[in-house]
Design a protein around this motif. Sequence first.
Motif, mmCIF file in Angstrom:
data_model
loop_
_atom_site.group_PDB
_atom_site.id
_atom_site.type_symbol
_atom_site.label_atom_id
_atom_site.label_comp_id
_atom_site.label_asym_id
_atom_site.label_seq_id
_atom_site.Cartn_x
_atom_site.Cartn_y
_atom_site.Cartn_z
ATOM 1 N N LEU A 10 39.528 50.916 36.758
ATOM 2 C CA LEU A 10 40.414 51.819 37.488
ATOM 3 C C LEU A 10 39.695 53.144 37.701
ATOM 4 O O LEU A 10 39.144 53.718 36.753
ATOM 5 C CB LEU A 10 41.698 52.042 36.687
ATOM 6 C CG LEU A 10 42.692 53.075 37.219
ATOM 7 C CD1 LEU A 10 43.235 52.625 38.566
ATOM 8 C CD2 LEU A 10 43.825 53.277 36.215
ATOM 9 N N VAL A 11 39.705 53.633 38.933
ATOM 10 C CA VAL A 11 39.041 54.892 39.257
ATOM 11 C C VAL A 11 39.889 55.643 40.271
ATOM 12 O O VAL A 11 40.608 55.024 41.064
ATOM 13 C CB VAL A 11 37.614 54.632 39.789
ATOM 14 C CG1 VAL A 11 37.649 53.838 41.086
ATOM 15 C CG2 VAL A 11 36.837 55.908 39.955
ATOM 16 N N GLN A 12 39.806 56.951 40.246
ATOM 17 C CA GLN A 12 40.545 57.749 41.213
ATOM 18 C C GLN A 12 39.807 57.782 42.554
ATOM 19 O O GLN A 12 38.577 57.636 42.601
ATOM 20 C CB GLN A 12 40.730 59.173 40.690
ATOM 21 C CG GLN A 12 41.732 59.285 39.559
ATOM 22 C CD GLN A 12 42.031 60.733 39.212
ATOM 23 O OE1 GLN A 12 41.192 61.607 39.400
ATOM 24 N NE2 GLN A 12 43.225 60.973 38.700
ATOM 25 N N ALA A 13 40.563 58.004 43.607
ATOM 26 C CA ALA A 13 39.966 58.142 44.925
ATOM 27 C C ALA A 13 38.917 59.249 44.910
ATOM 28 O O ALA A 13 39.114 60.302 44.307
ATOM 29 C CB ALA A 13 41.043 58.438 45.962
ATOM 30 N N GLY A 14 37.787 58.976 45.570
ATOM 31 C CA GLY A 14 36.672 59.903 45.579
ATOM 32 C C GLY A 14 35.676 59.672 44.461
ATOM 33 O O GLY A 14 34.577 60.244 44.470
ATOM 34 N N GLY A 15 36.047 58.853 43.513
ATOM 35 C CA GLY A 15 35.176 58.570 42.382
ATOM 36 C C GLY A 15 34.158 57.483 42.686
ATOM 37 O O GLY A 15 34.060 56.980 43.807
ATOM 38 N N SER A 16 33.388 57.148 41.655
ATOM 39 C CA SER A 16 32.318 56.156 41.788
ATOM 40 C C SER A 16 32.455 55.089 40.709
ATOM 41 O O SER A 16 33.044 55.316 39.648
ATOM 42 C CB SER A 16 30.951 56.843 41.662
ATOM 43 O OG SER A 16 30.754 57.788 42.691
ATOM 44 N N LEU A 17 31.859 53.938 41.009
ATOM 45 C CA LEU A 17 31.870 52.822 40.076
ATOM 46 C C LEU A 17 30.625 51.994 40.336
ATOM 47 O O LEU A 17 30.168 51.896 41.486
ATOM 48 C CB LEU A 17 33.130 51.985 40.275
ATOM 49 C CG LEU A 17 33.665 51.136 39.130
ATOM 50 C CD1 LEU A 17 34.002 52.008 37.923
ATOM 51 C CD2 LEU A 17 34.906 50.381 39.587
ATOM 52 N N ARG A 18 30.074 51.403 39.281
ATOM 53 C CA ARG A 18 28.932 50.521 39.444
ATOM 54 C C ARG A 18 29.271 49.143 38.896
ATOM 55 O O ARG A 18 29.619 49.005 37.724
ATOM 56 C CB ARG A 18 27.702 51.061 38.719
ATOM 57 C CG ARG A 18 26.440 50.251 39.009
ATOM 58 C CD ARG A 18 25.231 50.755 38.245
ATOM 59 N NE ARG A 18 25.271 50.348 36.842
ATOM 60 C CZ ARG A 18 24.230 50.460 36.017
ATOM 61 N NH1 ARG A 18 23.101 50.979 36.447
ATOM 62 N NH2 ARG A 18 24.342 50.075 34.768
ATOM 63 N N LEU A 19 29.155 48.143 39.744
ATOM 64 C CA LEU A 19 29.339 46.763 39.327
ATOM 65 C C LEU A 19 27.978 46.124 39.085
ATOM 66 O O LEU A 19 26.998 46.457 39.749
ATOM 67 C CB LEU A 19 30.088 45.967 40.401
ATOM 68 C CG LEU A 19 31.430 46.527 40.862
ATOM 69 C CD1 LEU A 19 32.081 45.580 41.855
ATOM 70 C CD2 LEU A 19 32.350 46.811 39.695
#
Length: 123
Positions: A10-19
């Motif tokens: 779960l991440v907020q809009a504008g954030g980043s994530l790495r799969l």
Amino acid sequence: VQLQASGGGLVQAGGSLRLSCAKSGRTFSTLTVAWFRQVAGKERDFIGAIMWSTSTTYYADSVKGRFTVTRDNPGNTVYLIMDNLKPEDTAVYYCAAGSFIGERYSPQLYPYWGQGTQVTVSS
């Protein structure tokens, strides 16, 4: 070829994530590893892919400039780096692999799949 996807959350809009997509088994010169995503009740959509031997990448227009597909070299992991995430990026994300020369966007062409990982972007 076996694939193991991880890194959703779960991440907020504008954030980043790495799969991450860890690959095991055969590696061949025409191997391509791709990322797809799917929202419940909709088709599985192509996001981006990387050609294993050259690290050449290609992307869907909807994610160009925000998402990056890369791989560790040497190594057996492909990453999907997602920046400036939007609520509409919420989906289950899958990595897939196939043997191709050139770009391939249809999920039906990929014989190897990892399990999905859920990405949820809150507004």
